[in-house]
Design an enzyme around this catalytic site. Sequence first.
Site, PDB file in Angstrom:
ATOM      1  N   CYS A 117       0.813  -1.228   0.000  1.00 15.30           N
ATOM      2  CA  CYS A 117       0.000   0.000   0.000  1.00 15.30           C
ATOM      3  C   CYS A 117       0.840   1.269   0.000  1.00 15.30           C
ATOM      4  O   CYS A 117       0.331   2.354  -0.276  1.00 15.30           O
ATOM      5  CB  CYS A 117      -0.954  -0.003   1.186  1.00 15.30           C
ATOM      6  N   HIS A 258      -3.183   7.184   2.703  1.00 15.08           N
ATOM      7  CA  HIS A 258      -3.612   5.894   2.161  1.00 15.08           C
ATOM      8  C   HIS A 258      -4.965   5.566   2.780  1.00 15.08           C
ATOM      9  O   HIS A 258      -5.164   5.695   3.989  1.00 15.08           O
ATOM     10  CB  HIS A 258      -2.574   4.829   2.493  1.00 15.08           C
ATOM     11  N   ASN A 288     -10.107  -0.253   0.499  1.00 16.02           N
ATOM     12  CA  ASN A 288      -8.651  -0.113   0.409  1.00 16.02           C
ATOM     13  C   ASN A 288      -8.191  -0.673  -0.939  1.00 16.02           C
ATOM     14  O   ASN A 288      -8.280  -1.875  -1.168  1.00 16.02           O
ATOM     15  CB  ASN A 288      -8.033  -0.875   1.590  1.00 16.02           C
TER      16      ASN A 288
END
Length: 333
Positions: A117, A258, A288
């Site tokens: 990520c 993020h 996500n």
Amino acid sequence: MSMQSSSIIIRGLGSYIPKKQLSNDDLAKIVDTSDEWIQTRTGIKTRHIASMEENPSDMGTQAAETAIKNAGLNKKDIDLLVVATMTPDLPFPSTACITQAKLGLRTIPAFDISAACSGFLYVLDTVYHLLRSGPYKNALVIGAEKMSSTLDWQDRTTCVLFGDAAGAAVLSKVDTPNVGILGSTLGADGTDPSILHMPAGGAACPASAESIEKRQHYLRMNGREVFRLAVRAMEQATRTILDQFDLKPEDIACIIPHQANVRIMQSLGKYLQVPEEKIFINLNKYGNTSAASIPVAITEAHKQGRIHPGDYVILVAFGAGLTWGATLIKWHS
Ligand code: COA
């Protein structure tokens, strides 16, 4: 920090979201969960899932077409391509090479970066230095993920959290000093990869009847531990990069974290003492999307007029590895 005569700016942005939506109520038909649990624990309402034919290179290609157009450039102007992904089309060759061909780019260098990520921030920093010191002028950078291909759809603790998407940016070297990407800080701690990993499918544990039977080809995570480490890593990375440029959290116009969990982003805001309205959130729509989350979020923040010329913007991320990073941008005019 020293004065530089040239800068690296984000010249164009683009994103691609697959059509098919999967709402929390849809998920409640597959696993023992509820819209209420998912929304209160994560902030996610829905996510998008790529079709069988749609791979990270296809989604990245779509996002990149828009980014190149928005940059006012042609494909022949692009002289470097780097893709951040933890869900490559194939173990090899790289998704960047596959994307290069799909976009019809010249035979420019193309490679992937794997930092989960945090991948897009690892790409931004790498490409920043390549543009500064190398022969390149315009680089295409992409974050593209098909997280749905890594999820165990019988595991309610993970399958509700993720989605598929791609985001892209064209980074260009310009002669104006001190605008665009001012700097980044990156970090990693590989001491316990099992906090967030896929146990099989790599060289350490190639696919076998046994690995499939044990369901080892799916993402596994210790959610609570990741949560705790994420808040700390993102706060520290933000403070480190601000200190390097003698800035304070109140100087920041917009933080683009993020997008993993709304509670993580709220905690970050609380620790940095930054008001919630300065933190950009679109996790509710996409879940996500790993390395795609930051480029998709910057594209939307920019489109929505949340970023203005001269604004200081922070991008901040954490992910499997563990990896983390923060990038400071002074938005160009
Ligand atoms: N639906 C309903 N119940 C669920 C559920 C779901 N989808 N997932 C877990 N639960 C249950 C658990 O089984 C547990 O039940 P128990 O108390 O009977 O054992 C209960 O909910 C609480 O689980 P817990 O893990 O303590 O919840 P939490 O508040 O920590 O939230 C996460 C879990 C995963 C949402 C949270 O820890 C998180 O977001 N962590 C970070 C993950 C992340 O960002 N990963 C990506 C990194 S890039």
